[in-house]
Design an enzyme around this catalytic site. Structure first.
Site, PDB file in Angstrom:
ATOM      1  N   ASP A 150       0.805  -1.206   0.000  1.00 15.83           N
ATOM      2  CA  ASP A 150       0.000   0.000   0.000  1.00 15.83           C
ATOM      3  C   ASP A 150       0.843   1.264   0.000  1.00 15.83           C
ATOM      4  OD1 ASP A 150      -2.467  -1.293   0.008  1.00 15.83           O
ATOM      5  OD2 ASP A 150      -2.180  -1.824   2.098  1.00 15.83           O
ATOM      6  N   HIS A 155       6.232  14.403   1.841  1.00 14.59           N
ATOM      7  CA  HIS A 155       6.976  15.134   2.866  1.00 14.59           C
ATOM      8  C   HIS A 155       6.420  14.891   4.283  1.00 14.59           C
ATOM      9  CE1 HIS A 155       9.271  17.557  -0.078  1.00 14.59           C
ATOM     10  NE2 HIS A 155       8.262  17.146  -0.830  1.00 14.59           N
ATOM     11  N   HIS A 160       4.030  27.033  -3.697  1.00 10.80           N
ATOM     12  CA  HIS A 160       4.035  25.646  -4.172  1.00 10.80           C
ATOM     13  C   HIS A 160       2.580  25.295  -4.491  1.00 10.80           C
ATOM     14  CE1 HIS A 160       5.273  21.570  -4.687  1.00 10.80           C
ATOM     15  NE2 HIS A 160       4.912  21.115  -3.506  1.00 10.80           N
ATOM     16  N   ASP A 206       9.642  21.961  -1.431  1.00 10.06           N
ATOM     17  CA  ASP A 206       9.199  22.115  -2.819  1.00 10.06           C
ATOM     18  C   ASP A 206       8.790  23.566  -3.026  1.00 10.06           C
ATOM     19  OD1 ASP A 206       9.492  19.423  -2.652  1.00 10.06           O
ATOM     20  OD2 ASP A 206       7.398  18.918  -3.096  1.00 10.06           O
ATOM     21  N   ASP A 220      15.162  21.891  -4.267  1.00  7.82           N
ATOM     22  CA  ASP A 220      14.227  21.120  -5.100  1.00  7.82           C
ATOM     23  C   ASP A 220      14.757  21.018  -6.549  1.00  7.82           C
ATOM     24  OD1 ASP A 220      12.007  20.152  -6.460  1.00  7.82           O
ATOM     25  OD2 ASP A 220      10.667  21.794  -5.884  1.00  7.82           O
ATOM     26  N   HIS A 245      -3.350  23.369 -15.870  1.00  9.09           N
ATOM     27  CA  HIS A 245      -2.550  22.917 -14.739  1.00  9.09           C
ATOM     28  C   HIS A 245      -1.263  23.739 -14.733  1.00  9.09           C
ATOM     29  CE1 HIS A 245      -0.649  20.374 -11.794  1.00  9.09           C
ATOM     30  NE2 HIS A 245       0.345  20.105 -12.611  1.00  9.09           N
ATOM     31  N   SER A 258       2.555  23.542 -12.781  1.00  5.88           N
ATOM     32  CA  SER A 258       3.388  22.762 -11.871  1.00  5.88           C
ATOM     33  C   SER A 258       3.684  23.566 -10.609  1.00  5.88           C
ATOM     34  CB  SER A 258       4.699  22.388 -12.558  1.00  5.88           C
ATOM     35  OG  SER A 258       5.563  21.772 -11.614  1.00  5.88           O
ATOM     36  N   HIS A 292       6.465  23.186  -8.997  1.00  8.49           N
ATOM     37  CA  HIS A 292       7.929  23.184  -8.843  1.00  8.49           C
ATOM     38  C   HIS A 292       8.553  24.145  -9.857  1.00  8.49           C
ATOM     39  CE1 HIS A 292       7.779  19.552  -6.309  1.00  8.49           C
ATOM     40  NE2 HIS A 292       6.767  19.223  -7.084  1.00  8.49           N
ATOM     41  N   ASP A 298       2.053  -2.963   4.263  1.00 10.88           N
ATOM     42  CA  ASP A 298       1.011  -3.801   3.704  1.00 10.88           C
ATOM     43  C   ASP A 298      -0.157  -3.604   4.646  1.00 10.88           C
ATOM     44  OD1 ASP A 298      -0.502  -5.695   2.570  1.00 10.88           O
ATOM     45  OD2 ASP A 298       0.828  -7.378   2.995  1.00 10.88           O
TER      46      ASP A 298
END
Ligand SMILES: [Zn+2]
Ligand SMILES: [Zn+2]
Length: 557
Positions: free
Chosen positions: A48, A76, A143, A165, A197, A366, A368, A370, A445
């Site tokens: 998982d 993070h 960010h 970031d 970053d 969208h 980013s 970064h 898991d």
């Protein structure tokens, strides 16, 4: 002069994108910067979550002065409850970060029933936290989540800046750009080491501002005649705000779908990061009361995650939202490397249902979180570090970050391109690599985490992927010894050629487990089943590199 060098030891986040965790150590005292996790790749069947290997910290919890978290993203923050549980919450160090980051940390600790034991403290920009030989300061950055910070760690040997970031968004949605003047001040004071970053170290120019996504989303929405389903990262609170604004402008109601979407939006609203006009949000059950052109659904699943709301909608398996022809699904996110296949599969299923699909290839919806190459250079020029250690990137991006540092005039011998487990040691004489320590991955898991539906779904996923083994063992009531040959039944196991041999070996494995348990005088059926499960699951994985469900049944006679 103090004893020993200042060490910067990344346990995750180098040579990969994910599971960021860094140990900063001086005079045997430790500050941890970020405690992140990673999501498994397709080969990690039945796994998982993936955590950094924090063996280095075992037995040293009392040496940790503080845990500082740069922002609320899973890579993070996600490991925090697991780390504290493993190291022992008894004298757990305090956890510091911005208010939203800490609200998310509290919510995680709550889910793991650890919030009582751990001191979690909001830190405002400019505040100094004293932590043993370290002074810590958060510096506001921009960010794809609010309250992102760089962390300055001051010691009497010098100051280290871990950027977290960031991008230099000149027009952030919340009107709070990065604290450029503080960064420049650090540069003037003399920065010893910059850990920055590297994520977009391969992209020339500047990242577009988050603010560009809003008008483009509105533009896309205005051309849709049916329902709109927007998917994005649940933690991208400014994006959620921009979707809400676009919906409001076009007179559409907003429905939040997916657990993390609801959770993060609630946290964001309670801290004032999201402002929602009165009456615009409706529950999923109310969708049917409105015509299609009056609805925007915001959903998790932009990465094609198996259990996410959008993926389930695409598989016609969502309890509340049934997609139909005429719906438009808008991907306001790009796939993280490694997720492309899952995203493409989801998109194809959506087309099959008759939906229209709009991605970032069709419109700039969208941005980013970064910074691109020019922003990485700007960070270097503002902070003027003596040494540079690129963070947060695969080896290629770390290499490119090194080139950018050289381009702005950092001496090549002062650029340290590292890897997980390799500490950089700094003292009055300079900087050099130290001795490598254990690093790697810990798998979760997670049968013991998540809610019941998660577990049921996970079982189904496991069964469909790898099948099931049922093992029936019969033991003597007197001494717990095995009294009949164990029965092994399997269904749907994608299997090695030597089926008979494997079954023999499995029976042996059962006998051995039972023998050991009998010797240890373990008689409780539940416990025996657990032991059998663990032994057999490990054995099966070892043999066929798969994780079928293993269901042991122990009968006493
Ligand atoms: Zn990150
Ligand atoms: Zn992030």
């Amino acid at each position: 002069m103090s004893s020993g060098p200042l060490r910067v030891l990344p346990l995750g986040g180098l040579g990969e994108i994910g599971k960021n965790m860094t140990v900063v150590e001086y005079e045997d005292r430790i500050v941890l910067v970020d405690v992140g996790l990673r999501f498994p790749t397709a080969e990690m069947m039945g796994i998982d979550l993936v955590l950094p290997d924090f063996a280095y910290l075992r037995g040293r919890v009392s040496d940790i002065e503080a845990i500082v978290v740069t922002h609320g993203h899973e890579d993070h923050l996600g490991c925090l409850p697991f780390l504290l549980r493993e190291l022992g919450v008894h004298d757990a160090p305090p956890v510091y970060g911005g208010p939203l980051t800490m609200a998310m940390a509290r919510s995680k600790l709550d889910e793991h029933k650890l919030s009582r034991e751990v001191h979690v403290e909001d830190v405002n920009d400019g505040e100094i936290i004293e932590a043993g030989p370290f002074d810590l300061e958060l510096i506001h950055m921009t960010h794809s989540i609010p309250d992102a910070s760089a962390v300055a760690i001051k010691t009497d040997l010098g100051t280290i800046l871990v950027t977290g970031d960031y991008k230099f968004d000149q027009t952030p949605v919340d009107g709070r750009p990065a604290d450029v003047s503080r960064l420049a001040e650090l540069g003037r004071e003399g920065l010893l080491l910059l850990c920055g970053d590297s994520t977009n170290g391969d992209r020339p120019g500047f990242a577009p501002s988050e603010r560009v996504a809003g008008p483009n989303l509105r533009d896309v929405f205005s051309r849709c005649t049916g329902r709109i389903i927007v998917t994005s990262f649940a933690s991208n609170i400014h994006r959620v705000q921009q979707v809400v604004d676009a919906a409001a402008a076009l007179g559409r109601k907003v429905v939040l779908v997916g657990r993390s979407m609801k959770k993060n939006t609630n946290i964001g609203r309670s801290l004032g990061h999201i402002k929602v006009p009165e009456g615009i949000i409706i529950g999923p059950r109310e969708i049917a009361q409105f015509p299609d052109h009056k609805i925007v659904i915001i959903s998790t699943g932009s990465q094609g995650e198996p259990l996410s709301a959008l993926r389930r909608m695409a598989h016609k398996d969502h309890p509340q939202v049934e997609l139909h022809a005429g719906d438009t699904v808008v991907f306001s996110a790009t796939p993280i490397p490694g997720n492309e296949r899952a995203v493409n599969e989801t998109i194809d299923r959506l087309y099959h249902i008759g939906c229209d699909v709009i991605t970032t290839k069709d419109a700039p919806i969208h941005a980013s979180g970064h910074g691109y190459q020019e922003e990485i250079k700007l960070m270097l020029n503002l902070t003027k570090p003596r040494y540079v250690m690129p963070f947060h990137g695969d080896h290629k991006r770390i290499h490119l970050h090194g080139q950018l540092a050289e381009a702005v005039g950092v001496a090549p011998e002062n650029i340290f391109k590292g890897e997980n487990g390799l500490p950089l040691e700094l003292d009055a004489k300079g900087a050099r690599w130290g001795k490598k320590v254990q690093s790697g991955m810990i798998f979760v898991d997670g049968v013991d985490i998540g809610d019941v539906t998660d577990v049921a779904l996970r079982d189904r996923r496991m069964l469909s992927a790898d099948g099931i083994f049922v093992v029936v063992a019969t033991i003597s009531e007197q001494d717990g010894s095995s009294v009949a040959e164990p029965e092994v039944i399997f269904r749907g196991v994608p299997y090695a050629s030597d089926a008979d041999k494997l079954l023999d070996q499995l029976r042996d494995c059962v006998e051995k487990s039972l023998e050991r348990a009998a010797k240890d005088e373990i008689r409780e059926i539940d416990l025996l089943q657990e032991i059998l499960h663990d032994d057999l699951a490990a054995f099966v994985y070892d043999k066929i590199k798969r994780r079928p469900m293993v269901l042991p049944v122990v009968v006493e006679v």
